[in-house]
Design a protein around this motif. Structure first.
Motif, PDB file in Angstrom:
ATOM      1  N   ASP A 135       0.833  -1.203   0.000  1.00  0.00           N
ATOM      2  CA  ASP A 135       0.000   0.000   0.000  1.00  0.00           C
ATOM      3  C   ASP A 135       0.866   1.251   0.000  1.00  0.00           C
ATOM      4  O   ASP A 135       0.504   2.273  -0.602  1.00  0.00           O
ATOM      5  CB  ASP A 135      -0.928   0.006   1.226  1.00  0.00           C
ATOM      6  CG  ASP A 135      -2.069  -0.991   1.101  1.00  0.00           C
ATOM      7  OD1 ASP A 135      -2.346  -1.440  -0.027  1.00  0.00           O
ATOM      8  OD2 ASP A 135      -2.671  -1.328   2.139  1.00  0.00           O
TER       9      ASP A 135
ATOM     10  N   CYS B  43       1.937   1.719  -3.525  1.00  0.00           N
ATOM     11  CA  CYS B  43       0.822   2.289  -4.291  1.00  0.00           C
ATOM     12  C   CYS B  43       0.657   3.776  -3.989  1.00  0.00           C
ATOM     13  O   CYS B  43       0.417   4.581  -4.895  1.00  0.00           O
ATOM     14  CB  CYS B  43      -0.469   1.543  -3.961  1.00  0.00           C
ATOM     15  SG  CYS B  43      -0.546  -0.140  -4.600  1.00  0.00           S
ATOM     16  N   THR B  44       0.789   4.135  -2.732  1.00  0.00           N
ATOM     17  CA  THR B  44       0.645   5.547  -2.347  1.00  0.00           C
ATOM     18  C   THR B  44       1.715   6.400  -3.013  1.00  0.00           C
ATOM     19  O   THR B  44       1.426   7.483  -3.533  1.00  0.00           O
ATOM     20  CB  THR B  44       0.733   5.685  -0.816  1.00  0.00           C
ATOM     21  OG1 THR B  44      -0.301   4.917  -0.213  1.00  0.00           O
ATOM     22  CG2 THR B  44       0.604   7.141  -0.389  1.00  0.00           C
TER      23      THR B  44
ATOM     24  N   GLU C 146       0.804   6.639  -6.743  1.00  0.00           N
ATOM     25  CA  GLU C 146      -0.421   7.408  -7.004  1.00  0.00           C
ATOM     26  C   GLU C 146      -0.271   8.889  -6.689  1.00  0.00           C
ATOM     27  O   GLU C 146      -1.012   9.715  -7.223  1.00  0.00           O
ATOM     28  CB  GLU C 146      -1.570   6.809  -6.195  1.00  0.00           C
ATOM     29  CG  GLU C 146      -1.965   5.412  -6.652  1.00  0.00           C
ATOM     30  CD  GLU C 146      -2.735   4.616  -5.619  1.00  0.00           C
ATOM     31  OE1 GLU C 146      -3.120   3.473  -5.919  1.00  0.00           O
ATOM     32  OE2 GLU C 146      -2.939   5.130  -4.492  1.00  0.00           O
TER      33      GLU C 146
ATOM     34  N   TYR D 269      -0.654  -9.512  -5.216  1.00  0.00           N
ATOM     35  CA  TYR D 269      -1.941  -9.675  -5.900  1.00  0.00           C
ATOM     36  C   TYR D 269      -2.264 -11.153  -6.079  1.00  0.00           C
ATOM     37  O   TYR D 269      -3.424 -11.576  -5.934  1.00  0.00           O
ATOM     38  CB  TYR D 269      -1.926  -8.988  -7.263  1.00  0.00           C
ATOM     39  CG  TYR D 269      -3.193  -9.254  -8.056  1.00  0.00           C
ATOM     40  CD1 TYR D 269      -4.368  -8.549  -7.786  1.00  0.00           C
ATOM     41  CD2 TYR D 269      -3.220 -10.251  -9.033  1.00  0.00           C
ATOM     42  CE1 TYR D 269      -5.545  -8.827  -8.480  1.00  0.00           C
ATOM     43  CE2 TYR D 269      -4.393 -10.533  -9.732  1.00  0.00           C
ATOM     44  CZ  TYR D 269      -5.544  -9.824  -9.457  1.00  0.00           C
ATOM     45  OH  TYR D 269      -6.704 -10.100 -10.133  1.00  0.00           O
TER      46      TYR D 269
ATOM     47  N   CYS E 260      -6.211  -8.212  -4.744  1.00  0.00           N
ATOM     48  CA  CYS E 260      -6.658  -6.823  -4.592  1.00  0.00           C
ATOM     49  C   CYS E 260      -6.449  -6.110  -5.927  1.00  0.00           C
ATOM     50  O   CYS E 260      -5.305  -5.984  -6.386  1.00  0.00           O
ATOM     51  CB  CYS E 260      -5.874  -6.119  -3.486  1.00  0.00           C
ATOM     52  SG  CYS E 260      -6.231  -4.352  -3.347  1.00  0.00           S
TER      53      CYS E 260
ATOM     54  N   ARG F 252      -6.304  -3.117  -6.891  1.00  0.00           N
ATOM     55  CA  ARG F 252      -5.399  -1.961  -6.863  1.00  0.00           C
ATOM     56  C   ARG F 252      -3.970  -2.380  -7.171  1.00  0.00           C
ATOM     57  O   ARG F 252      -3.239  -1.664  -7.868  1.00  0.00           O
ATOM     58  CB  ARG F 252      -5.475  -1.301  -5.484  1.00  0.00           C
ATOM     59  CG  ARG F 252      -4.620  -0.052  -5.321  1.00  0.00           C
ATOM     60  CD  ARG F 252      -4.549   0.353  -3.865  1.00  0.00           C
ATOM     61  NE  ARG F 252      -3.964   1.671  -3.668  1.00  0.00           N
ATOM     62  CZ  ARG F 252      -3.527   2.108  -2.489  1.00  0.00           C
ATOM     63  NH1 ARG F 252      -3.643   1.334  -1.407  1.00  0.00           N
ATOM     64  NH2 ARG F 252      -3.006   3.322  -2.376  1.00  0.00           N
ATOM     65  N   TYR F 253      -3.565  -3.531  -6.673  1.00  0.00           N
ATOM     66  CA  TYR F 253      -2.186  -3.968  -6.848  1.00  0.00           C
ATOM     67  C   TYR F 253      -1.897  -4.320  -8.302  1.00  0.00           C
ATOM     68  O   TYR F 253      -0.868  -3.920  -8.864  1.00  0.00           O
ATOM     69  CB  TYR F 253      -1.895  -5.164  -5.945  1.00  0.00           C
ATOM     70  CG  TYR F 253      -2.101  -4.903  -4.467  1.00  0.00           C
ATOM     71  CD1 TYR F 253      -2.104  -3.602  -3.960  1.00  0.00           C
ATOM     72  CD2 TYR F 253      -2.311  -5.951  -3.572  1.00  0.00           C
ATOM     73  CE1 TYR F 253      -2.308  -3.354  -2.615  1.00  0.00           C
ATOM     74  CE2 TYR F 253      -2.501  -5.716  -2.219  1.00  0.00           C
ATOM     75  CZ  TYR F 253      -2.508  -4.408  -1.747  1.00  0.00           C
ATOM     76  OH  TYR F 253      -2.706  -4.175  -0.403  1.00  0.00           O
TER      77      TYR F 253
ATOM     78  N   TYR G  38      -3.598  -3.292 -10.933  1.00  0.00           N
ATOM     79  CA  TYR G  38      -3.748  -2.069 -11.730  1.00  0.00           C
ATOM     80  C   TYR G  38      -2.468  -1.241 -11.694  1.00  0.00           C
ATOM     81  O   TYR G  38      -1.964  -0.790 -12.734  1.00  0.00           O
ATOM     82  CB  TYR G  38      -4.926  -1.259 -11.198  1.00  0.00           C
ATOM     83  CG  TYR G  38      -5.068   0.110 -11.823  1.00  0.00           C
ATOM     84  CD1 TYR G  38      -5.569   0.269 -13.114  1.00  0.00           C
ATOM     85  CD2 TYR G  38      -4.697   1.254 -11.115  1.00  0.00           C
ATOM     86  CE1 TYR G  38      -5.702   1.527 -13.688  1.00  0.00           C
ATOM     87  CE2 TYR G  38      -4.818   2.514 -11.681  1.00  0.00           C
ATOM     88  CZ  TYR G  38      -5.318   2.640 -12.963  1.00  0.00           C
ATOM     89  OH  TYR G  38      -5.439   3.892 -13.529  1.00  0.00           O
ATOM     90  N   ASN G  39      -1.905  -1.033 -10.507  1.00  0.00           N
ATOM     91  CA  ASN G  39      -0.693  -0.210 -10.397  1.00  0.00           C
ATOM     92  C   ASN G  39       0.521  -0.906 -10.999  1.00  0.00           C
ATOM     93  O   ASN G  39       1.397  -0.253 -11.581  1.00  0.00           O
ATOM     94  CB  ASN G  39      -0.433   0.151  -8.936  1.00  0.00           C
ATOM     95  CG  ASN G  39      -1.312   1.290  -8.458  1.00  0.00           C
ATOM     96  OD1 ASN G  39      -1.728   2.140  -9.250  1.00  0.00           O
ATOM     97  ND2 ASN G  39      -1.627   1.314  -7.171  1.00  0.00           N
TER      98      ASN G  39
END
Length: 716
Positions: free
Chosen positions: A405, A408-409, A412, A465, A470, A472-473, A475-476
């Protein structure tokens, strides 16, 4: 008021503000120094005297004029271009700082400005002695601005001693620089007077022949000064000055007289007097233009702290997990359980839950400052990614998710965006509230977007993932992969992907074997998860580059230059072990791994291991663990050789200098140098990448999937 008077006025008032009792965090120094002094007096009146829209152009013209007038004619082209580039870059940084609209924006740009100023000052050392005095005014202005920003940090964050350490370093550094270049110019200046050896020149100007007397000649004595007129002239004068012109002396044409020796002695004394006056003139002039200001900088230095007389807690932000060895731990817990504890502590240094990075190093209580000075605040994307992969394999999914996370932060909130992720953030927080809530950047090198760090983040995302699904994982991870394809693909015979971007957004056109091995693994993971053939094509592109960088002797070099030219002089250990782990060309593994053990293996003390590269020094445990894993998974005789390295890592966890019995130090030596062509060092501090790789290596003895380069396995 000229530039020197402005700088000295700012400095005097700056000293007053620094000595005040203003509370930290109030922005007093920013308001008093930047708003009231630096901007209206220094930037607006001196650097940028015209309208704001003309600021950069005006400053650029001033820099170009200064350089073109004083340096270009006399300095070699390479040195000139380097100095000009630095000064022009500093102009950009000044402009960005001057145009900053609010307090937080100025703070965000302050780090860039300080980094640029440091680089510029380093370039000054390359300027030939003759022209050093021509740079003193701009050095003084840069130095005062640098000190002003650092004083502000000290005042705003009085509990963060690292800001005072930075101020100490800058104040002492500028003082030393000013003294060095003054002395260099002094000896050059004195060398221009009478050839620096007090050479007195004599010249016959007349002859006479008296009837009935000995023939005589009229002799004049003088000495020359090849730099007469500095600093009022432009520095290019080559005129000779007759320092004095004594009454000529008649003497016999043959032989010498008493009058001749007395006249020559008087002439030599005149040269010494002249040189002494010029020396004092130089000291006075230099004091007005530079050294007077740098001497005042010493008022900002915390001398007890600089001499190590303060306690460690006064020298650094309080650490939740100081280095302390608990002997009983090694008898109660195994290697992996202790690595679990260490990596968890590195995660929890500044925050105990939610998205976060790991703090890259655990610094010991006694710190040697210098190039390591701000490592306490470093949090690498690579180290965080490897730790996340390790926790995923250890089934500690809460910690793995917190780290991923965090990745990802960072992606993003990247200030540029588009799938980029920075090489290193500040360990204290991923989000920088003072920079529009963008991803924090660890200075000076953390702002790069190199594809190696990006791919490791993607590998961690795809691996987790596969465990938790998840979206989000995935996708990123796909964003990272697509950015690399769109921005770094190279369409020549060797293919592969170039190095990404530097911190200023400039393309890095070279291609790295290690980066392309990382890309190969990421693209295979994305293909396994999506079945999109485009990812498989990208993986083959990366593989082509790696194989193109294998020499006939069977080992892989570091990569290429900006075209199809091998950088064969740098041979990292990882280019042998990682290519084997990634399965780039299994038939070639035996030769490259044997080359690795023969050429890169070494010992530090009683610990066998591997240097970071062929040209490096001392073992580095991150690459040692990766090499041990590659040897073990290869099998056969090489697997037997791996046991010595596993034993070395286990013993270091218990006994290496600065260990705490939990993590692994980056090197058991004082420092491990990566060698020429790479240029960074690892220190004898507890290190996340070395610890996480060691954990993966021990896991791989029982589970080949612990190899981070193995393709993902989707789990339900």
């Amino acid at each position: 008021m000229d530039a020197n008077e402005i700088a000295r006025d700012i400095l005097k008032r700056l000293i007053g503000v620094a000595a005040s009792k203003a509370p930290g965090g109030s922005g007093v120094v920013i308001n008093a120094i930047v708003n009231d002094l630096i901007f209206p007096e220094f930037l607006d009146k001196w650097l940028f005297p015209k309208a704001r829209e003309d600021e950069f152009d005006k400053f650029k013209e001033r820099i170009d004029l200064m350089i073109d007038k004083t340096l270009e004619v006399r300095i070699g082209e390479a040195t000139f271009n380097r100095v000009k580039s630095r000064l022009t870059g500093l102009a950009n940084a000044f402009t960005a700082y001057a145009n900053a609209g609010d307090l937080s924006d100025r703070k965000a740009k302050a780090g860039q400005l300080l980094t640029m100023a440091d680089a510029t000052m380093a370039e000054v050392e390359a300027v030939p002695d003759r022209y050093l005095y021509l740079l003193t005014d701009v050095i003084q202005i840069i130095a005062v601005l640098n000190i002003a920003i650092l004083v502000d940090q000290v005042k705003m964050y009085p509990d963060h001693y690292e800001h005072q350490l930075a101020l100490n370093k800058a104040a002492i550094g500028y003082s030393n620089l000013a003294g060095r270049i003054r002395d260099r110019f002094l000896w050059y200046r004195l060398g221009q007077i009478a050839e620096g050896r007090g050479v007195v020149i004599e010249q016959e100007i007349d002859h006479r022949l008296w009837k009935g007397n000995t023939p005589q000649k009229l002799i004049k004595f003088y000495a020359d000064d090849a730099l007469f007129g500095w600093p009022d002239l432009d520095g290019f004068n080559s005129d000779f000055l007759y320092i004095f012109n004594l009454e000529p002396v008649w003497m016999p044409t043959q032989g010498y007289s008493k009058e001749y020796f007395e006249a020559k002695k008087k002439a030599q004394a005149a040269v010494e007097t002249y040189a002494a006056k010029e020396k004092q003139k130089l000291y006075d002039w230099w004091g007005e233009h530079l050294t007077g200001a740098t001497e005042d900088f010493m008022q900002f230095v915390d001398w007890p702290g600089e001499k190590g007389e303060r306690k460690p807690k006064d020298r650094m932000v309080v650490r939740a997990y100081p280095v302390q060895t608990v002997p009983a731990v090694s008898t109660k817990l195994g290697v992996l359980e202790r690595i679990d504890l260490f990596l968890g502590q590195q995660m929890d240094q500044f925050s105990v839950s939610g998205p976060r990075y790991v703090q890259t190093y655990r610094l010991p209580g006694v710190i040697h400052y210098g190039e390591q000075e701000n490592m306490f605040h470093r949090a690498d994307t690579y180290d965080t990614s490897v730790a996340a992969i390790y926790f995923t394999l250890r089934d500690d999914l809460q910690r793995a998710c917190d780290l991923v996370d965090g990745l990802c932060t960072a992606l993003e909130h990247d200030p540029v965006g588009g799938g980029r992720i920075v090489a290193a953030t500040k360990a204290t927080a991923i989000i920088d509230r003072e920079n529009s809530y963008a991803t924090s950047l660890f200075h000076p090198d953390g702002g790069t977007r190199d594809i190696g760090n990006m791919c490791w983040a993607g590998i961690a995302l795809t691996r987790l993932y596969a465990r938790v699904q998840c979206p989000r994982y995935l996708y990123n991870a796909m964003l990272i992969g697509q950015w690399i394809i769109d921005n770094c693909s190279v369409d020549d015979g060797w293919q592969g992907f170039s190095g990404g971007e530097d911190s200023w957004g400039n393309k890095r056109l070279w291609r790295s074997v290690e980066h392309n091995v990382d890309a190969y693994a990421l693209f295979l993971n994305l293909h396994a998860l999506t079945q999109d053939a485009g990812w498989l094509d990208a993986a083959h592109r990366a593989k082509n580059l790696v194989i193109a960088c294998r020499l006939p002797d069977g080992y892989y070099v570091t990569g290429t230059g900006e075209d199809q030219s091998l950088n064969a002089g740098v041979v990292p250990t990882d280019t042998q072990s990682w290519t084997a782990l990634a399965g780039i060309d299994p038939e070639a593994n035996e030769r490259s791994l044997r080359y690795m053990t023969r050429a890169c293996g070494t010992k530090t003390g009683d610990y066998p291991g591997f240097r970071f590269a062929l040209g490096g020094r001392e073992i580095q445990n991150e690459v040692t663990a990766g090499a041990a894993m590659a040897l073990h998974l290869h099998g056969g005789a090489l697997a037997a050789e791996a046991s010595a390295y596993y034993d070395s890592l286990a013993r270091q966890q218990n006994n290496a200098p600065n260990t705490d019995g939990l993590g692994l130090v980056a090197t058991p030596g004082r420092e491990a140098d990566t060698g020429q062509g790479l240029g960074w060092k690892y220190f004898n501090w507890l290190h996340v990448a070395s610890s996480a790789w060691t954990g993966l290596a021990f896991l791989a003895r029982d589970d080949p999937y612990a190899n981070p380069y193995s393709s993902v396995q989707l789990q339900q």
